[in-house]
Scaffold this active site. Structure first.
Site, PDB file in Angstrom:
ATOM      1  N   HIS A 193      -1.169  -5.124  19.231  1.00 32.08           N
ATOM      2  CA  HIS A 193      -0.583  -4.627  17.977  1.00 32.08           C
ATOM      3  C   HIS A 193       0.136  -3.297  18.209  1.00 32.08           C
ATOM      4  CE1 HIS A 193      -0.309  -3.141  13.826  1.00 32.08           C
ATOM      5  NE2 HIS A 193      -0.334  -4.424  13.501  1.00 32.08           N
ATOM      6  N   CYS A 247       0.863  -1.182   0.000  1.00 29.60           N
ATOM      7  CA  CYS A 247       0.000   0.000   0.000  1.00 29.60           C
ATOM      8  C   CYS A 247       0.904   1.238   0.000  1.00 29.60           C
ATOM      9  CB  CYS A 247      -0.853   0.011   1.264  1.00 29.60           C
ATOM     10  SG  CYS A 247       0.186   0.072   2.745  1.00 29.60           S
ATOM     11  N   CYS A 293       2.578   6.040   8.893  1.00 32.14           N
ATOM     12  CA  CYS A 293       1.670   6.220   7.763  1.00 32.14           C
ATOM     13  C   CYS A 293       0.725   7.392   8.075  1.00 32.14           C
ATOM     14  CB  CYS A 293       0.860   4.947   7.514  1.00 32.14           C
ATOM     15  SG  CYS A 293      -0.382   5.193   6.229  1.00 32.14           S
ATOM     16  N   HIS A 338       5.491  -4.751   8.856  1.00 38.83           N
ATOM     17  CA  HIS A 338       5.466  -6.119   9.381  1.00 38.83           C
ATOM     18  C   HIS A 338       5.697  -7.142   8.271  1.00 38.83           C
ATOM     19  CE1 HIS A 338       3.226  -4.859  13.258  1.00 38.83           C
ATOM     20  NE2 HIS A 338       4.537  -4.860  13.419  1.00 38.83           N
ATOM     21  N   CYS A 371      -8.273   1.691   6.786  1.00 38.99           N
ATOM     22  CA  CYS A 371      -7.753   2.464   5.658  1.00 38.99           C
ATOM     23  C   CYS A 371      -8.213   1.898   4.321  1.00 38.99           C
ATOM     24  CB  CYS A 371      -6.239   2.533   5.739  1.00 38.99           C
ATOM     25  SG  CYS A 371      -5.467   1.019   5.188  1.00 38.99           S
ATOM     26  N   GLU A 412       0.502  -0.728  16.376  1.00 39.31           N
ATOM     27  CA  GLU A 412      -0.250   0.490  16.013  1.00 39.31           C
ATOM     28  C   GLU A 412      -1.138   0.913  17.188  1.00 39.31           C
ATOM     29  OE1 GLU A 412      -2.594   0.420  12.332  1.00 39.31           O
ATOM     30  OE2 GLU A 412      -4.035   1.725  13.318  1.00 39.31           O
ATOM     31  N   ASN A 447      -3.039  -6.933   8.837  1.00 38.97           N
ATOM     32  CA  ASN A 447      -3.931  -6.894   7.665  1.00 38.97           C
ATOM     33  C   ASN A 447      -3.857  -8.194   6.865  1.00 38.97           C
ATOM     34  OD1 ASN A 447      -2.643  -6.253   4.791  1.00 38.97           O
ATOM     35  ND2 ASN A 447      -1.314  -5.429   6.375  1.00 38.97           N
ATOM     36  N   THR A 480      -6.288   0.730  11.905  1.00 39.51           N
ATOM     37  CA  THR A 480      -6.481   0.864  10.447  1.00 39.51           C
ATOM     38  C   THR A 480      -6.587  -0.454   9.694  1.00 39.51           C
ATOM     39  OG1 THR A 480      -4.101   0.932  10.137  1.00 39.51           O
ATOM     40  CG2 THR A 480      -5.219   3.063  10.336  1.00 39.51           C
TER      41      THR A 480
HETATM   42  S1  SF4 Z   1      -2.723   2.466   7.438  1.00 36.04           S
HETATM   43 FE1  SF4 Z   1      -3.277   1.444   5.522  1.00 36.04          FE
HETATM   44  S2  SF4 Z   1      -2.161   2.637   3.971  1.00 36.04           S
HETATM   45 FE2  SF4 Z   1      -1.207   3.092   5.923  1.00 36.04          FE
HETATM   46  S3  SF4 Z   1       0.458   1.624   6.145  1.00 36.04           S
HETATM   47 FE3  SF4 Z   1      -1.315   0.733   7.176  1.00 36.04          FE
HETATM   48  S4  SF4 Z   1      -2.259  -0.546   5.616  1.00 36.04           S
HETATM   49 FE4  SF4 Z   1      -0.907   0.859   4.540  1.00 36.04          FE
END
Ligand code: SF4
Length: 487
Positions: free
Chosen positions: A305, A193, A277, A222, A375, A307, A405, A345
């Site tokens: 996680h 992405c 990001c 990752h 996202c 994030e 993801n 996300t």
């Molecule tokens: S938030 Fe979405 S666009 Fe941004 S790094 Fe993660 S998967 Fe990719």
């Protein structure tokens, strides 16, 4: 069973007599080898000679290519067969096999070894000439320090034939996985992405501009392949900024960090380049905005996680992580009228929406972001894998086990009713998944490099003809700008 096992000699055929449900054909030895007419994929199995010191009698060599004089022919399914053989507890090498129609000794053998070949046999070239899809496996009966012997004439040959018999379950798996016609449906979009491309670009540019070492806090994205590649090029990955020497350059990974990490970096006078990001940064902004106006922010996501760890860090006393519907049903905020929610996300769109709807029902005044935080890349990859799964017998997702993801892509495919597996690369595919799978859906998580998908599809070509098409549900044109430190 579509695949056929081929051997040179009667004694090799006898060693594989337990393969009653798989055709085992004898093609003859050396110059006399004749591959029968037909189009079924062939797996040549038998004994061979080791050419490199590490290839010992009793080891197994799977050909990644056939070296015949100056001609080198790739054998795409080598990694698949190798995995199956390793699961039998055998020592397996994957590499070139040289083909010679005569027994080689002395200087001739040294010349073959200089080509990089791990082993030598006498029939591989005949398989290449047949034009059929093929794979080759050799049990080593003689090594560098023991001259080539005729199998069956000495003890080592007999031991080799016993090892050959042990290969039978893997040969059966290969024959069952072979297909006379197979389709691969590639999910579109898949793989990198914009946020991941930007993060990798940042590290590459930082290495170019500031030289090695450039430190990176946590995995930049990752994916084990991406990290190993950047490591080779001079990036040094650390867990915490405390491990970075004072004043050095450090890149913060794409998943974002808590304000506490930024403070620590400042205290150590680090030169920070932020690869967070922009879509993760947006969620951090939402949390900051909400905590000014509300008492509690629900963060729909997985607490473990990175994030989520970073987002919670914006207001650790005020953010509550909601991993599932059960928690959404029972969570008790300080003031139920002053609540908001945000999301990780990379969640499964349908699951996250279910959790959000429970929260909305329980807390009528719940504030929400204008658009859900999952996202565009996550949403598109999930829509694509759902469409692909609907027409496939099997879905393979390329991605690392710690990639959120990528794991969600497996779950989405499974919820569509199709068996699905996450693999780091083609080398993690189990042949038994492929038996009866005539249409295979393939996708990759947002952190998985596109060439891993290409290699995976190529590996399937060794199991029979493959027709590849793409099922595209969305086109992505998003690009993010780079931070000024690397422009
Ligand atoms: S938030 Fe979405 S666009 Fe941004 S790094 Fe993660 S998967 Fe990719």
């Amino acid at each position: 069973v579509t695949g056929v096992v081929a051997v040179a000699l009667r004694i090799e055929q006898r060693a594989l007599r337990q393969l009653t449900d798989v055709p085992v054909v004898r093609i003859g030895m050396g110059r006399k080898a004749r591959v029968p007419a037909g189009s079924a994929p062939l797996l040549l199995a038998g004994v061979g000679g080791g050419l490199q010191p590490e290839v010992r009698p009793g080891h197994v060599v799977v050909a990644s290519e056939v070296v015949d004089g100056d001609t080198r022919t790739p054998v795409p399914s080598a990694v698949l067969l190798a995995r199956s053989l390793r699961r039998l507890g055998l020592t397996v090498h994957v590499g070139p096999i040289a083909s010679s129609t005569t027994v080689v000794t002395g200087a001739a053998r040294e010349r073959l070894a200089a080509s990089g070949a791990l082993a030598v046999d006498m029939e591989s070239a005949a398989l290449v000439a047949s034009g059929r899809p093929f794979a080759i496996v050799r049990v080593i009966v003689d090594g560098v320090d023991a001259p080539l012997v005729h199998p069956g004439t000495v003890t080592r040959g007999i031991t080799g034939l016993r090892t050959l018999a042990r290969l039978a379950p893997a040969l059966r798996e290969w024959a069952e996985a072979a297909e006379s016609a197979r389709e691969v449906v590639l999910a579109g979009p898949r793989s990198f992405c914009a946020g991941v491309e930007r993060a990798i670009d940042i590290v590459e540019r930082a290495l170019e501009r500031y030289g090695s070492p450039v430190y990176v806090r946590r995995q930049i994205v990752h994916n084990a392949h991406v990290v190993a590649d950047l490591q080779r090029r001079g990036a040094v990955f650390v867990q915490e900024v405390a491990e970075v020497p004072r004043g050095a350059w450090v890149v913060l990974a794409a998943h974002g960090v808590s304000p506490a990490v930024r403070r620590q970096a400042e205290e150590r006078d680090l030169q920070v380049i932020d690869a967070t990001c922009p879509l993760v940064a947006k969620v951090h902004n939402e949390v900051r905005r909400y905590v000014h106006l509300r008492d509690t922010v629900f963060l729909i996501g997985h607490a473990e996680h990175e994030e989520v760890e970073g987002t919670v860090g914006e207001a650790p006393d005020r953010v509550i992580v909601i991993p599932d519907v059960a928690t959404a049903r029972t969570v008790e905020p300080v003031d139920p009228t002053r609540v908001a929610y945000v999301m990780q996300t990379t969640l499964a769109v349908d699951e996250a929406e279910e959790i959000a709807s429970v929260l909305r029902e329980r807390f009528p005044g719940l504030a929400a972001p204008r658009r859900d935080d999952i996202c565009y890349a996550t949403t598109n990859r999930q829509a694509a894998v759902r469409a692909v799964a609907a027409e496939s017998d099997l879905v393979v997702v390329v991605g690392s086990a710690n990639s959120s993801n990528s794991r969600r892509l497996v779950e989405v495919a499974e919820r569509a009713g199709t068996p699905a597996h996450l693999v780091e690369d083609a080398g993690e595919i189990d042949l038994d998944w492929l038996a009866g799978a005539r249409r295979i859906g393939v996708t990759a998580g947002a952190s998985a490099p596109p060439q891993l998908v290409e290699e995976l599809v190529k590996s399937l070509h060794g199991l029979g003809p493959v027709h590849t098409r793409e099922l595209r549900v969305a086109t992505e044109q998003i690009r993010f700008t780079l931070p000024r430190e690397v422009v």
